[in-house]
Design a protein around this motif. Sequence first.
Motif, mmCIF file in Angstrom:
data_model
loop_
_atom_site.group_PDB
_atom_site.id
_atom_site.type_symbol
_atom_site.label_atom_id
_atom_site.label_comp_id
_atom_site.label_asym_id
_atom_site.label_seq_id
_atom_site.Cartn_x
_atom_site.Cartn_y
_atom_site.Cartn_z
ATOM 1 N N LYS A 145 0.861 -1.186 0.000
ATOM 2 C CA LYS A 145 0.000 0.000 0.000
ATOM 3 C C LYS A 145 0.895 1.232 0.000
ATOM 4 O O LYS A 145 2.096 1.126 0.238
ATOM 5 N N PRO A 146 0.342 2.407 -0.281
ATOM 6 C CA PRO A 146 1.186 3.604 -0.323
ATOM 7 C C PRO A 146 1.914 3.845 0.996
ATOM 8 O O PRO A 146 1.354 3.633 2.079
ATOM 9 N N SER A 147 3.148 4.271 0.899
ATOM 10 C CA SER A 147 3.909 4.637 2.090
ATOM 11 C C SER A 147 3.522 6.043 2.529
ATOM 12 O O SER A 147 2.792 6.750 1.835
ATOM 13 N N ARG A 148 4.033 6.453 3.675
ATOM 14 C CA ARG A 148 3.911 7.822 4.156
ATOM 15 C C ARG A 148 5.320 8.281 4.482
ATOM 16 O O ARG A 148 6.114 7.506 5.045
ATOM 17 N N ALA A 149 5.646 9.493 4.147
ATOM 18 C CA ALA A 149 7.042 9.918 4.152
ATOM 19 C C ALA A 149 7.323 10.965 5.220
ATOM 20 O O ALA A 149 6.583 11.950 5.352
ATOM 21 N N LEU A 150 8.419 10.759 5.947
ATOM 22 C CA LEU A 150 8.946 11.743 6.885
ATOM 23 C C LEU A 150 10.342 12.126 6.405
ATOM 24 O O LEU A 150 11.196 11.260 6.202
ATOM 25 N N VAL A 151 10.557 13.429 6.185
ATOM 26 C CA VAL A 151 11.849 13.934 5.723
ATOM 27 C C VAL A 151 12.430 14.826 6.808
ATOM 28 O O VAL A 151 11.840 15.862 7.148
ATOM 29 N N LEU A 152 13.564 14.437 7.362
ATOM 30 C CA LEU A 152 14.289 15.268 8.322
ATOM 31 C C LEU A 152 15.389 15.994 7.559
ATOM 32 O O LEU A 152 16.293 15.361 7.011
ATOM 33 N N TYR A 153 15.283 17.310 7.512
ATOM 34 C CA TYR A 153 16.169 18.123 6.683
ATOM 35 C C TYR A 153 17.061 18.982 7.575
ATOM 36 O O TYR A 153 16.613 19.975 8.146
ATOM 37 N N GLY A 154 18.323 18.598 7.686
ATOM 38 C CA GLY A 154 19.310 19.365 8.446
ATOM 39 C C GLY A 154 19.973 20.383 7.543
ATOM 40 O O GLY A 154 20.933 20.074 6.838
ATOM 41 N N ASP A 155 19.466 21.599 7.555
ATOM 42 C CA ASP A 155 19.880 22.663 6.637
ATOM 43 C C ASP A 155 21.191 23.283 7.111
ATOM 44 O O ASP A 155 21.225 24.001 8.103
ATOM 45 N N GLY A 156 22.281 22.991 6.392
ATOM 46 C CA GLY A 156 23.584 23.529 6.758
ATOM 47 C C GLY A 156 24.288 22.762 7.856
ATOM 48 O O GLY A 156 25.293 23.238 8.402
ATOM 49 N N LEU A 157 23.822 21.569 8.177
ATOM 50 C CA LEU A 157 24.355 20.822 9.318
ATOM 51 C C LEU A 157 25.310 19.697 8.933
ATOM 52 O O LEU A 157 25.905 19.077 9.808
ATOM 53 N N ALA A 158 25.476 19.415 7.632
ATOM 54 C CA ALA A 158 26.249 18.237 7.223
ATOM 55 C C ALA A 158 27.676 18.256 7.760
ATOM 56 O O ALA A 158 28.206 17.224 8.189
ATOM 57 N N ARG A 159 28.313 19.427 7.753
ATOM 58 C CA ARG A 159 29.721 19.491 8.149
ATOM 59 C C ARG A 159 29.906 19.277 9.655
ATOM 60 O O ARG A 159 31.039 19.105 10.123
ATOM 61 N N PHE A 160 28.805 19.306 10.411
ATOM 62 C CA PHE A 160 28.916 19.180 11.859
ATOM 63 C C PHE A 160 28.586 17.777 12.373
ATOM 64 O O PHE A 160 28.615 17.532 13.574
ATOM 65 N N VAL A 161 28.261 16.860 11.467
ATOM 66 C CA VAL A 161 28.031 15.473 11.878
ATOM 67 C C VAL A 161 29.372 14.871 12.275
ATOM 68 O O VAL A 161 30.351 14.956 11.532
ATOM 69 N N ASN A 162 29.427 14.261 13.464
ATOM 70 C CA ASN A 162 30.680 13.669 13.936
ATOM 71 C C ASN A 162 30.435 12.267 14.483
ATOM 72 O O ASN A 162 29.284 11.805 14.524
ATOM 73 N N PRO A 163 31.473 11.544 14.881
ATOM 74 C CA PRO A 163 31.293 10.157 15.316
ATOM 75 C C PRO A 163 30.330 9.967 16.489
ATOM 76 O O PRO A 163 29.811 8.862 16.687
ATOM 77 N N SER A 164 30.077 11.030 17.271
ATOM 78 C CA SER A 164 29.169 10.884 18.415
ATOM 79 C C SER A 164 27.710 10.776 17.998
ATOM 80 O O SER A 164 26.864 10.378 18.808
ATOM 81 N N HIS A 165 27.393 11.110 16.754
ATOM 82 C CA HIS A 165 26.005 11.073 16.290
ATOM 83 C C HIS A 165 25.670 9.663 15.810
ATOM 84 O O HIS A 165 25.495 9.398 14.624
ATOM 85 N N THR A 166 25.572 8.779 16.764
ATOM 86 C CA THR A 166 25.490 7.341 16.474
ATOM 87 C C THR A 166 24.202 6.942 15.768
ATOM 88 O O THR A 166 24.196 5.988 14.995
ATOM 89 N N HIS A 167 23.107 7.659 16.021
ATOM 90 C CA HIS A 167 21.837 7.291 15.386
ATOM 91 C C HIS A 167 21.872 7.589 13.879
ATOM 92 O O HIS A 167 21.336 6.810 13.083
ATOM 93 N N LEU A 168 22.501 8.709 13.505
ATOM 94 C CA LEU A 168 22.649 9.010 12.079
ATOM 95 C C LEU A 168 23.505 7.960 11.393
ATOM 96 O O LEU A 168 23.204 7.513 10.279
ATOM 97 N N HIS A 169 24.585 7.539 12.059
ATOM 98 C CA HIS A 169 25.458 6.527 11.466
ATOM 99 C C HIS A 169 24.760 5.166 11.399
ATOM 100 O O HIS A 169 24.932 4.418 10.430
ATOM 101 N N SER A 170 23.974 4.859 12.410
ATOM 102 C CA SER A 170 23.224 3.602 12.394
ATOM 103 C C SER A 170 22.224 3.584 11.252
ATOM 104 O O SER A 170 22.062 2.566 10.560
ATOM 105 N N LEU A 171 21.549 4.724 11.041
ATOM 106 C CA LEU A 171 20.628 4.822 9.907
ATOM 107 C C LEU A 171 21.368 4.595 8.600
ATOM 108 O O LEU A 171 20.928 3.812 7.746
#
Length: 314
Positions: A4-30
Amino acid sequence: MADKPSRALVLYGDGLARFVNPSHTHLHSLASNASCGFLSLPNAPPSESEDERIAREFAVLVDAYEAYTNPSGSTTKEEGGENFTISERFMGMKAAIVTNNPSLKSFGTRLGFSVLPNDGFIKSSKSQAELPVESVAAELLKLLGFGQTVEPRQYDLVFVHVGAGEVDVKNDQAIADDVEYPNALVGAIMNIGKPGTEISLHLHLSVVMSYGGTSEKDDVNLSFSISKDGTNSNLSKLVPHQSYTMRGEALRKDVRHHSPMLLAQWQYAVTRKDMAETFSFEDFKEHGGNLVIPADRFLHEVAFKLWKAPKYGA
């Protein structure tokens, strides 16, 4: 393919890419469970302000750049204008954007998004105390009809925009601190929508992180184009153009070959897992499965999962 059709959630980190570091474990797990790649943007106009950049890049992300460049024009067929509203363009899609940015609130309204303030999710309306991130995640999922059981949905698509200083403006670390918000949200959402649950089968989650204001000179290590410097000059014309530089059979006139948006997409038993293990430019470039697509094709890809658009590309 989902039943059946999905439903979409978009998390948009505007200007945040350069600040992702190893401590952000949930982003890395994703990223380690998702399909990862890049969204290419056009070059920024000269002397563009930060507020203009925010609105322009969002406009490109939802394929509404023409509406952005024609702010005084009408946006619906009924008014005799271009077909800009998201409902008209995507088979009646109901969409909301959660943001505190004034420009995005105004522009989102023009495009037919329901506009919801981020403060309403970060803080309780009664006490103004910060809500636990699990409660924020649950409230966002409810907008899509996900509760204890799958409920009638308010929206097919919900964008959550997190930009510099929107969550924490207390000190100079505000931008870096803001990465903690989408990181924690990803962890809570993945926990609620564990594989095998009804939510996991019908939730299409996209996490988009951009670099904000940038230049190739500043970000020499963030280029994703194939260099022809080492190619024999007699053979260089035989090297095919990369697909992200094309629109149909024509070359795109304005393509930025560096500092793309980073994209990780996950839906249990639907998206393909690639070899990326961390949410980073380097890992996506070496091991991501999606390579590069133009940012203005992103929403079309998501809409396909919602049964609101035909498939884009292969």
